[in-house]
Write an enzyme that holds these catalytic residues in place. Structure first.
Site, mmCIF file in Angstrom:
data_model
loop_
_atom_site.group_PDB
_atom_site.id
_atom_site.type_symbol
_atom_site.label_atom_id
_atom_site.label_comp_id
_atom_site.label_asym_id
_atom_site.label_seq_id
_atom_site.Cartn_x
_atom_site.Cartn_y
_atom_site.Cartn_z
ATOM 1 N N GLN B 185 0.800 -1.234 0.000
ATOM 2 C CA GLN B 185 0.000 0.000 0.000
ATOM 3 C C GLN B 185 0.830 1.281 0.000
ATOM 4 O OE1 GLN B 185 -3.145 0.182 -0.576
ATOM 5 N NE2 GLN B 185 -3.762 -1.939 -0.281
ATOM 6 N N SER B 205 3.189 -4.898 -5.182
ATOM 7 C CA SER B 205 2.218 -5.313 -6.186
ATOM 8 C C SER B 205 1.983 -4.163 -7.154
ATOM 9 C CB SER B 205 0.919 -5.685 -5.490
ATOM 10 O OG SER B 205 -0.059 -5.959 -6.462
ATOM 11 N N CYS B 330 -20.661 -9.276 5.350
ATOM 12 C CA CYS B 330 -21.339 -9.512 4.076
ATOM 13 C C CYS B 330 -20.422 -9.249 2.892
ATOM 14 C CB CYS B 330 -22.540 -8.596 3.949
ATOM 15 S SG CYS B 330 -23.939 -9.224 4.830
#
Lengths: 172, 391
Positions: B185, B205, B330
């Site tokens: 990050q 990344s 969720c």
């Protein structure tokens, strides 16, 4: 029933000129965004949302741990659900199933309201993704809990009439 | 929302847009220069040379030497490989290897550590305080004779909280233990200098800083014996097999160079947007900022809204063309809310009601203003129908 269940994963992509970004969006949506238009309608414009000041039956079910809490308020007169409202903390499916459950039993006789199944709620919403089926179970149980609470208030043992309430599996 | 044109993309911690210059740099290596870099004919030297240029670009960006840089398929592979390298250091295989990591790692490290545990290694998971910071003293106390690796996320992907990497790395250096950090990050937001900071192994990344998905980096300090993670051909000096993803490697080289070049200007821009977001969101009643005021990446912000659940917020935002993330169960696809927020001491209801906003250089003030206009009524609407909301 569930549109989703007939889509194999990975889906069969038809060999045609229709292999457009729009088609991929639609396939992607059916697999991942998961909600039918009906679910989204009840999520964005829930019916019967709120509290009932003169409720004579209240049922709250669920748990913040798994992310869904439903509270149902019913006003019962002459064995009829003359009014019903709900409040729900939870995901889109939790809100939509609560809304649909209230709509399905409003104005019904208790004996008919007790016939409400989670399957009926799901079907009325044009299906739910598998990981959201538990929301429809909660909605069914919230209705039963509110009716149980009404019977208790009348001094009647609810269990022979309503049956056992199934609590959320993650509840302590 | 099917229309991508007016999308407000505030999910840059998930992935970023490939920049136009990066796309321009990589495209020839998908077209004209398609050769296998390992081939003998001269045409393939174009590809080979491009890889080495990218390696030098990456090395320069993090203060490393070119021969300390390995290209991988993603940071998950890099993180897995870091643990394999550390395990390879164990000179007494009869004794289990001990790893130290944190409770707030990305699943790429957390689940690698759990797998090592299943295979017989020992793992210590350091806890964090309410700001999401680990304590260097806890690290000191956790080091054992058989500790092979300390792996700490540089800045957390859900909250943007920055760990005291220099201090942790120094502790490891003094004790002769490898220090690995998942720095996915931070590139382009914080300066990284592996030599000065005594970092032994570092994962990156590409798609977090405007390169495409499918390319990662592992930096391994010279002198550390490398155990392979992927076996096969002789690519990457025999350390990482598999035909090189030339176009993506070119892209990550270009992207990392741009990220460092525009870091200051980007941070300045993003700090303005952050202030606007922070000031206005904290005016909403009963909202909790999940992070550290003094040790946070400017481009990641995490808030919890009392009384509501994250998926509902995300759906409403999505219907209006806004992309964000949440730590709710969720949205994680599991029954449990964010392990990071739970580790920071949030109760389940608050962790369920979290919203992550992550910005890039492409975001604008107009987008922030439109987002804020939509967020407030969304929160109010969901709270009005919540049985646990208490104004």
């Amino acid at each position: 029933m569930l549109d989703l269940q007939v889509i194999p994963h990975p889906p069969n992509i038809p060999e045609s000129e229709e292999n457009s970004p729009k088609m991929f969006f639609e396939i992607g949506e059916r697999i991942t965004t998961m909600y039918s238009e009906k679910v989204m309608d009840h999520f964005t414009n829930p019916r019967n949302v709120g509290e009932l000041a003169d409720a004579n039956g209240i049922g709250e079910i669920g748990n913040a741990k798994c992310g869904d809490i439903m509270k149902m308020y019913v006003k019962i007169e002459d064995n009829t659900i003359i009014d019903i409202k709900f409040k729900t903390f939870g995901c889109g499916a939790a809100i939509a199933t609560s809304s649909m459950a209230t709509e399905l039993i409003k104005g019904k006789k208790i004996e008919d309201a007790l016939k409400l199944t989670n399957k009926a709620v799901m079907e009325a919403l044009n299906g739910l993704p598998p990981q959201k089926i538990h929301c429809s179970v909660l909605a069914e149980q919230a209705v039963k809990l509110a009716i149980s609470n009404y019977y208790k208030g009348q001094g009647v043992d609810p269990e022979p009439i309503v049956g056992k309430i199934v609590h959320c599996e993650c509840e302590d | 929302m099917n229309d991508l044109k007016d999308l407000i993309y505030f999910d840059n911690a998930a992935t970023t847009k490939v920049s136009e210059s990066v796309l321009d740099a990589m495209l020839p290596y998908l077209g004209q220069i398609y050769f296998n870099p390992s081939s003998i004919y001269s045409a393939s030297k174009h590809a080979k040379g491009a890889i080495e240029k990218a390696r030098a670009q990456v090395a320069k960006a993090i203060g490393a030497e070119s021969d300390e840089i390995y290209f991988t398929s993603c940071a998950t592979e890099s993180n897995n490989w870091a643990f394999t390298i550390a395990q390879g250091q164990n000179k007494q295989p009869a004794k289990p290897t001990h790893f130290i990591t944190t409770q707030i790692e990305h699943p790429a490290v957390l689940n690698t550590a759990k797998q090592k545990e299943k295979e017989g290694s020992q793992v210590t998971y350091l806890s964090v305080n309410e700001e999401g910071l680990i304590s260097p003293d806890d690290l000191k106390k956790s080091i054992q004779e058989n500790t092979a690796l300390v792996s700490v996320i540089y800045a957390n992907n859900e909250t943007g909280v920055i760990q005291p990497i220099d201090e942790l790395a120094n502790i490891c250096k003094e004790r002769g233990i490898l220090f690995h950090t998942d720095a996915v990050q931070v590139i382009g937001t914080l300066p990284v200098d592996v030599k000065r900071q005594n970092i032994s192994i570092l994962s990156l990344s590409g798609h977090k800083f405007h390169a495409p998905k499918g390319v990662g980096i592992l930096y391994v300090k010279k002198g550390i014996p490398i155990t392979n993670f992927l076996f096969g051909g002789g690519q990457e000096r025999g350390r990482r097999a598999g035909t090189e993803n030339v176009a993506n490697i070119v892209a990550i080289g270009q992207a990392v160079e741009e990220a460092i070049e525009c870091m200051e200007a980007k941070n300045e821009h993003i700090k303005k947007l952050r202030k606007l977001l922070f000031d206005r969101i904290t005016q909403i009643p009963k909202v909790k900022f999940n992070g550290s005021m003094d040790h946070n990446l400017p481009n990641i912000m995490n808030f919890s809204f009392e009384g509501i659940e994250g998926e509902g917020i995300l759906l409403h935002l999505s219907m209006q063309g806004i992309c964000c993330s949440s730590g709710s169960a969720c949205t994680s696809g599991s029954l449990d809310p964010s392990h990071v927020l739970i580790a920071m001491g949030l109760d389940h209801a608050l962790a369920q009601g979290s919203l992550r906003i992550s910005l890039s250089k492409y975001n604008t003030e107009q987008e922030v203003i439109r987002f804020l206009e939509i967020l407030k009524p969304t929160i109010e609407k969901l709270r009005a129908m919540s049985p646990i909301w208490k104004p």
